[in-house]
Design an enzyme around this catalytic site. Structure first.
Site, PDB file in Angstrom:
ATOM      1  N   ARG A 228      40.270  37.395  21.969  1.00 55.99           N
ATOM      2  CA  ARG A 228      40.727  36.188  21.192  1.00 55.99           C
ATOM      3  C   ARG A 228      39.944  35.794  20.478  1.00 55.99           C
ATOM      4  NH1 ARG A 228      38.379  33.093  24.361  1.00 55.99           N
ATOM      5  NH2 ARG A 228      37.474  34.367  26.210  1.00 55.99           N
TER       6      ARG A 228
ATOM      7  N   TYR B 185      48.009  39.317  20.996  1.00 50.82           N
ATOM      8  CA  TYR B 185      46.585  40.039  22.130  1.00 50.82           C
ATOM      9  C   TYR B 185      46.582  38.614  23.313  1.00 50.82           C
ATOM     10  CZ  TYR B 185      42.466  40.175  24.641  1.00 50.82           C
ATOM     11  OH  TYR B 185      41.763  40.105  25.899  1.00 50.82           O
TER      12      TYR B 185
ATOM     13  N   LYS C 172      45.869  31.209  28.770  1.00 51.61           N
ATOM     14  CA  LYS C 172      44.340  30.045  28.458  1.00 51.61           C
ATOM     15  C   LYS C 172      44.710  28.811  27.779  1.00 51.61           C
ATOM     16  CE  LYS C 172      42.126  32.394  30.355  1.00 51.61           C
ATOM     17  NZ  LYS C 172      41.391  34.135  29.851  1.00 51.61           N
TER      18      LYS C 172
ATOM     19  N   HIS D 239      39.121  28.039  34.649  1.00 49.06           N
ATOM     20  CA  HIS D 239      38.965  29.476  34.525  1.00 49.06           C
ATOM     21  C   HIS D 239      37.923  30.163  35.927  1.00 49.06           C
ATOM     22  CE1 HIS D 239      37.149  33.464  32.158  1.00 49.06           C
ATOM     23  NE2 HIS D 239      38.599  32.877  32.204  1.00 49.06           N
TER      24      HIS D 239
ATOM     25  N   SER E 267      34.687  34.852  30.533  1.00 55.55           N
ATOM     26  CA  SER E 267      34.997  36.061  30.381  1.00 55.55           C
ATOM     27  C   SER E 267      34.385  37.587  30.366  1.00 55.55           C
ATOM     28  CB  SER E 267      35.993  35.930  28.980  1.00 55.55           C
ATOM     29  OG  SER E 267      36.667  34.994  28.322  1.00 55.55           O
TER      30      SER E 267
ATOM     31  N   CYS F 211      33.060  38.352  33.052  1.00 51.75           N
ATOM     32  CA  CYS F 211      31.775  38.247  33.750  1.00 51.75           C
ATOM     33  C   CYS F 211      31.918  38.864  35.348  1.00 51.75           C
ATOM     34  CB  CYS F 211      31.178  36.864  33.543  1.00 51.75           C
ATOM     35  SG  CYS F 211      30.257  37.342  31.982  1.00 51.75           S
TER      36      CYS F 211
ATOM     37  N   ASP G 296      41.606  35.066  37.438  1.00 48.41           N
ATOM     38  CA  ASP G 296      41.457  33.893  36.586  1.00 48.41           C
ATOM     39  C   ASP G 296      41.698  32.326  35.791  1.00 48.41           C
ATOM     40  OD1 ASP G 296      40.385  34.747  33.311  1.00 48.41           O
ATOM     41  OD2 ASP G 296      42.182  34.435  32.903  1.00 48.41           O
TER      42      ASP G 296
ATOM     43  N   ARG H 140      43.194  46.138  28.522  1.00 49.51           N
ATOM     44  CA  ARG H 140      43.400  45.262  29.567  1.00 49.51           C
ATOM     45  C   ARG H 140      43.949  46.340  30.305  1.00 49.51           C
ATOM     46  NH1 ARG H 140      41.167  39.969  31.121  1.00 49.51           N
ATOM     47  NH2 ARG H 140      38.722  40.136  28.997  1.00 49.51           N
TER      48      ARG H 140
ATOM     49  N   GLY I  62      31.732  45.463  45.904  1.00 54.72           N
ATOM     50  CA  GLY I  62      31.740  45.550  46.923  1.00 54.72           C
ATOM     51  C   GLY I  62      29.888  44.518  47.981  1.00 54.72           C
ATOM     52  N   GLU I  63      29.132  44.932  46.942  1.00 58.65           N
ATOM     53  CA  GLU I  63      27.652  44.641  48.179  1.00 58.65           C
ATOM     54  C   GLU I  63      27.952  42.543  47.795  1.00 58.65           C
ATOM     55  OE1 GLU I  63      27.108  46.061  49.657  1.00 58.65           O
ATOM     56  OE2 GLU I  63      26.295  48.142  49.350  1.00 58.65           O
TER      57      GLU I  63
HETATM   58  P1  GTP Z   1      38.560  38.112  32.302  1.00 62.49           P
HETATM   59  O1  GTP Z   1      39.542  38.681  32.054  1.00 62.49           O
HETATM   60  O2  GTP Z   1      37.043  38.674  30.559  1.00 62.49           O
HETATM   61  O3  GTP Z   1      37.906  36.644  32.236  1.00 62.49           O
HETATM   62  O4  GTP Z   1      37.174  38.861  33.395  1.00 62.49           O
HETATM   63  P2  GTP Z   1      37.032  38.690  34.495  1.00 62.49           P
HETATM   64  O5  GTP Z   1      35.679  37.670  34.738  1.00 62.49           O
HETATM   65  O6  GTP Z   1      37.591  38.821  35.487  1.00 62.49           O
HETATM   66  O7  GTP Z   1      35.479  40.119  34.231  1.00 62.49           O
HETATM   67  P3  GTP Z   1      35.881  41.284  35.011  1.00 62.49           P
HETATM   68  O8  GTP Z   1      35.805  41.084  36.958  1.00 62.49           O
HETATM   69  O9  GTP Z   1      37.241  41.873  34.279  1.00 62.49           O
HETATM   70  O10 GTP Z   1      34.328  42.474  34.972  1.00 62.49           O
HETATM   71  C1  GTP Z   1      34.159  42.220  33.684  1.00 62.49           C
HETATM   72  C2  GTP Z   1      33.592  43.495  34.141  1.00 62.49           C
HETATM   73  O11 GTP Z   1      32.076  43.333  34.043  1.00 62.49           O
HETATM   74  C3  GTP Z   1      34.078  44.855  33.754  1.00 62.49           C
HETATM   75  O12 GTP Z   1      33.389  45.990  33.701  1.00 62.49           O
HETATM   76  C4  GTP Z   1      33.296  45.077  35.459  1.00 62.49           C
HETATM   77  O13 GTP Z   1      32.568  46.942  35.845  1.00 62.49           O
HETATM   78  C5  GTP Z   1      31.710  44.630  35.035  1.00 62.49           C
HETATM   79  N1  GTP Z   1      31.059  43.456  36.408  1.00 62.49           N
HETATM   80  C6  GTP Z   1      32.370  42.775  37.347  1.00 62.49           C
HETATM   81  N2  GTP Z   1      31.603  42.788  38.841  1.00 62.49           N
HETATM   82  C7  GTP Z   1      30.259  42.922  38.343  1.00 62.49           C
HETATM   83  C8  GTP Z   1      29.444  42.852  39.222  1.00 62.49           C
HETATM   84  O14 GTP Z   1      28.597  42.533  40.399  1.00 62.49           O
HETATM   85  N3  GTP Z   1      28.109  43.860  39.047  1.00 62.49           N
HETATM   86  C9  GTP Z   1      27.911  44.642  37.401  1.00 62.49           C
HETATM   87  N4  GTP Z   1      26.712  44.980  36.806  1.00 62.49           N
HETATM   88  N5  GTP Z   1      29.256  44.379  36.467  1.00 62.49           N
HETATM   89  C10 GTP Z   1      30.337  43.947  37.410  1.00 62.49           C
HETATM   90  C1  SPV Z   2      39.569  35.740  28.960  1.00 55.32           C
HETATM   91  O1  SPV Z   2      38.880  36.211  27.717  1.00 55.32           O
HETATM   92  O2  SPV Z   2      38.644  35.057  29.640  1.00 55.32           O
HETATM   93  C2  SPV Z   2      40.608  36.446  29.906  1.00 55.32           C
HETATM   94  C3  SPV Z   2      41.402  37.388  28.616  1.00 55.32           C
HETATM   95  O3  SPV Z   2      41.227  36.586  30.611  1.00 55.32           O
HETATM   96  S1  SPV Z   2      42.967  36.520  27.792  1.00 55.32           S
HETATM   97  O4  SPV Z   2      43.556  36.294  28.816  1.00 55.32           O
HETATM   98  O5  SPV Z   2      42.219  37.438  26.600  1.00 55.32           O
HETATM   99  O6  SPV Z   2      42.134  35.190  27.540  1.00 55.32           O
HETATM  100 MN    MN Z   3      39.604  34.711  31.724  1.00 59.38          MN
END
Ligand code: GTP
Ligand code: SPV
Ligand code: MN
Length: 629
Positions: free
Chosen positions: A90, A233, A242, A262, A284, A286, A309, A401, A528-529
């Site tokens: 983005r 993108y 978004k 979000h 994002s 996280c 999301d 992605r 998972g934890e």
């Molecule tokens: P957007 O799609 O951008 O909104 O991201 P999201 O919030 O859905 O994040 P996503 O679950 O894809 O995780 C992003 C990154 O954080 C990945 O590389 C994950 O492996 C890592 N991650 C997710 N959960 C955890 C966690 O509990 N611990 C750690 N250390 N890393 C995590």
């Molecule tokens: C984010 O960046 O929070 C995403 C991917 O979920 S996007 O659709 O590009 O915003």
């Molecule tokens: Mn997002």
């Protein structure tokens, strides 16, 4: 009175205003005609979202090199797209909120005066689709016709966008029927900004991923319009996501008494068979997708996915807060997705997936960092270059992605797409913080919860342009997504909370999976934890409802923390010192945080609700004056 001769000459504008006027009249056909007159495509195609249509577009993209088919035995129905290397995330610096009054965009958005932006857009969109086909994509956010759903129509000159919208939203002629019958719709115009003919009519060669170095992601909250130029993108181009479901929808929600957030959405079932629904907002990249698809390590618990999301939250008739996932698919981060972290996602991606900017194996399958512990010996990286283990750059782009239908998710909840939504029991805010913020804390009240959401800060990720790792405020994980003044958003949250039945109001929590030790290792195993934390959260819901009488929490300056033994840690390789560090609240560092919060609040002037200022004062009081002990 100025002399007539001094009056500025009216800008010579094309037909952008005609498009806006037609959309305001609710005339979808006149709107499409006006957009076509402006952008001058070679053909206009009305999409019906059918499988026949999808197959034809995919076949066409395979011919043009936009999509590389993966080996059908290894990854059936799946494709790899490689974007232009400069079009991978983005573009927040090119994202604009064009409210008539600058104050309504607030200090966190790029504001442009609507008339000035219309002039600029009129310029860039004139002839932007020359030589290309313009697709008209009628879509619904939320189940078609549902009480919490909204309609949109996107025009785009990108077949990649059409096919992706077909995964991420409900596209169909049933939506067009509703729009033609007068249902309101959000008009959304998208062009990759690379015409195939110049002004003289001479042909320009196409490329697999057309885009432009000039980019605009422009929103007009008042007329609910979206104009996006120059990028293919996800968040820049799939305008239901978004742009509509957060930026425009947040404004609709402000005006109509609901919330566009979000947030992921999950259903938890306890060993006793009790069901809970939890929404969680993290910035994002996280951890939303991961938490949404979590496989609990705690015996007897199940977690089912509703959304990963975006969630739309609306007070229901009985003072409850209802939520839907307005999307129909997942556009998730590939790196870090593996058997050990997110097995449900690995299973989900086994077929019928579009991958963007991941690496390719010699066998015609995909790979990214974290899919397997040991990388394959040879790969083609996301830019199409040979890659071997030890190569300097990652094989997959950090923001690579996957795009896949929600139905493909093995943990998708029964009734996940119920148009009435689910009743929320808890709301969670989180961020990526190496220090300070405890693993989990409960807000003492709704107001305290809004304060937690308003003050989230998080380390930057690759999901947007910018320096990865830099700490920034990301209130409600909505910094790049709120279509109006962020402080007004907080006031709106306070109002919505006050409108709910006190006994049915969701409890609010804050989490942080990302606290690190001195060597930079994560203190908490995560993934998972995290079910252990979710279990404590819903145990607290039970306690609030009088279903449990044991003590679950102890007070701390930053909120209620799990009482000794209340967070299940048996079976974890976690010593007492590490556990203590996960929950440590250092008064000195927190005093600094409160100073930063005060500075942050000051950027919003008098729009910050008094309740949040009061919470900041209480936090300071609870921390004690530094040096005075
Ligand atoms: P957007 O799609 O951008 O909104 O991201 P999201 O919030 O859905 O994040 P996503 O679950 O894809 O995780 C992003 C990154 O954080 C990945 O590389 C994950 O492996 C890592 N991650 C997710 N959960 C955890 C966690 O509990 N611990 C750690 N250390 N890393 C995590
Ligand atoms: C984010 O960046 O929070 C995403 C991917 O979920 S996007 O659709 O590009 O915003
Ligand atoms: Mn997002």
């Amino acid at each position: 009175m100025p002399l007539l001769a001094d009056a500025p000459t009216a800008p010579t504008r094309g037909t952008l205003d005609a498009a806006t006027a037609a959309a305001r009249n609710g005339d979808v056909h006149a709107w499409v005609e006006a957009v076509a007159a402006l952008t001058q495509p070679r053909a206009v195609v009305w999409c019906d979202g059918s499988d026949v249509e999808r197959r034809a577009l995919v076949a066409q993209m395979v011919r043009t090199g936009t999509l590389l088919p993966l080996d059908p035995d290894l990854r059936p129905g799946s494709y790899l797209a490689r974007s232009d290397p400069a079009d991978v995330a983005r573009v927040e610096s090119r994202t604009f909120i064009c409210s008539p009054d600058q104050r309504d965009a607030g200090p966190t958005n790029n504001w442009r005066e609507p008339g000035a932006m219309r002039d600029e857009l009129d310029g860039v969109f004139t002839g932007a689709m020359r030589g290309r086909t313009m697709y008209v994509v009628p879509f619904s956010m939320g189940p078609v016709g549902g009480p919490l759903s909204q309609l949109g129509v996107q025009v785009t000159d990108s077949p990649y966008v059409v096919v992706s919208m077909g995964v991420m939203t409900r596209v169909g002629s049933d939506v067009l029927d509703l729009v033609e019958a007068g249902a309101p719709f959000v008009p959304a115009v998208h062009s990759v900004g690379m015409p195939l003919r110049d002004e003289a009519g001479d042909e320009i060669d196409d490329v697999p991923w057309p885009c432009s170095s000039t980019k605009y992601i422009a929103h007009f909250p008042e007329s609910r319009e979206i104009w996006s130029f120059g990028s293919g993108y996800g968040g820049n181009a799939l305008l239901g996501k978004k742009c509509f479901a957060l930026r425009i929808a947040s404004v609709m929600g402000r005006d109509e008494g609901w919330l566009a957030e979000h947030m992921l959405l999950v259903r938890l079932t306890s060993p006793q068979g009790r069901r809970y629904h939890v929404a969680a907002a993290f910035p994002s990249a996280c951890g939303k997708t991961n938490l949404a698809m979590l496989r609990p390590t705690l015996p007897g618990w199940t977690v089912e996915t509703i959304g990963d999301d975006i969630a739309w939250l609306r007070p229901g008739p009985d003072g409850e807060l209802r939520a839907i996932n307005p999307e129909a698919g997942f556009f998730g981060v590939a790196p870090g997705t593996g058997e050990a972290t997110n097995p449900a996602a690995v299973e989900m991606l086994a077929r019928d997936t579009i991958f963007t900017n991941v690496a390719l194996t010699p066998e015609g399958d995909v790979w990214w960092e974290g899919l397997t512990e040991t990388p394959p010996a040879h790969l083609t990286d996301w830019r199409g270059r040979p890659w071997v283990p030890g190569s300097e750059e990652p094989a997959a782009h950090p923001n690579s992605r996957f795009t896949v239908a929600a139905e493909r998710c093995p943990s998708i909840a029964a009734g996940w797409d119920d148009p009435e939504g689910v009743v929320l029991d808890a709301i969670v805010f989180g961020g990526r913080r190496a220090t300070n913020v405890p693993l989990v804390a409960q807000a003492e009240s709704w107001e305290h919860g809004v304060f937690m959401g308003a003050t989230i800060s998080s380390e930057r990720t690759a999901a947007a342009e910018g320096v990865v790792g830099e700490l920034r405020r990301d209130p409600f994980a909505m910094l790049p997504f709120c279509g109006y003044d962020m402080a007004d958003h907080w006031a709106h949250w306070l109002r919505v909370g006050a409108s709910l039945d006190r006994a049915r109001r969701p409890l609010v929590f804050q989490v942080n999976w990302f606290r690190r030790d001195d060597e930079g290792r994560f203190l908490w195993p995560g993934f998972g934890e995290n079910s252990r934390v979710l279990a404590w959260i819903v145990d607290q819901v039970d306690r609030a409802r009088g279903l449990r009488t044991d003590v679950g929490a102890v007070a701390s300056p930053v909120g209620l923390l799990p009482a000794p033994g209340a967070l299940e840690t048996r079976g974890l390789d976690l010593d007492d010192a590490t556990l203590a560090r996960l929950f440590a609240v250092d008064a000195g560092s927190w005093q600094l945080e409160t100073d930063l919060t005060e500075e942050f609040f000051a950027t919003f002037g008098d729009r910050v609700p008094q309740a949040l200022r009061d919470r900041l004062a209480r936090l300071r009081e609870a921390l004690g004056t530094p040096g005075a002990d």
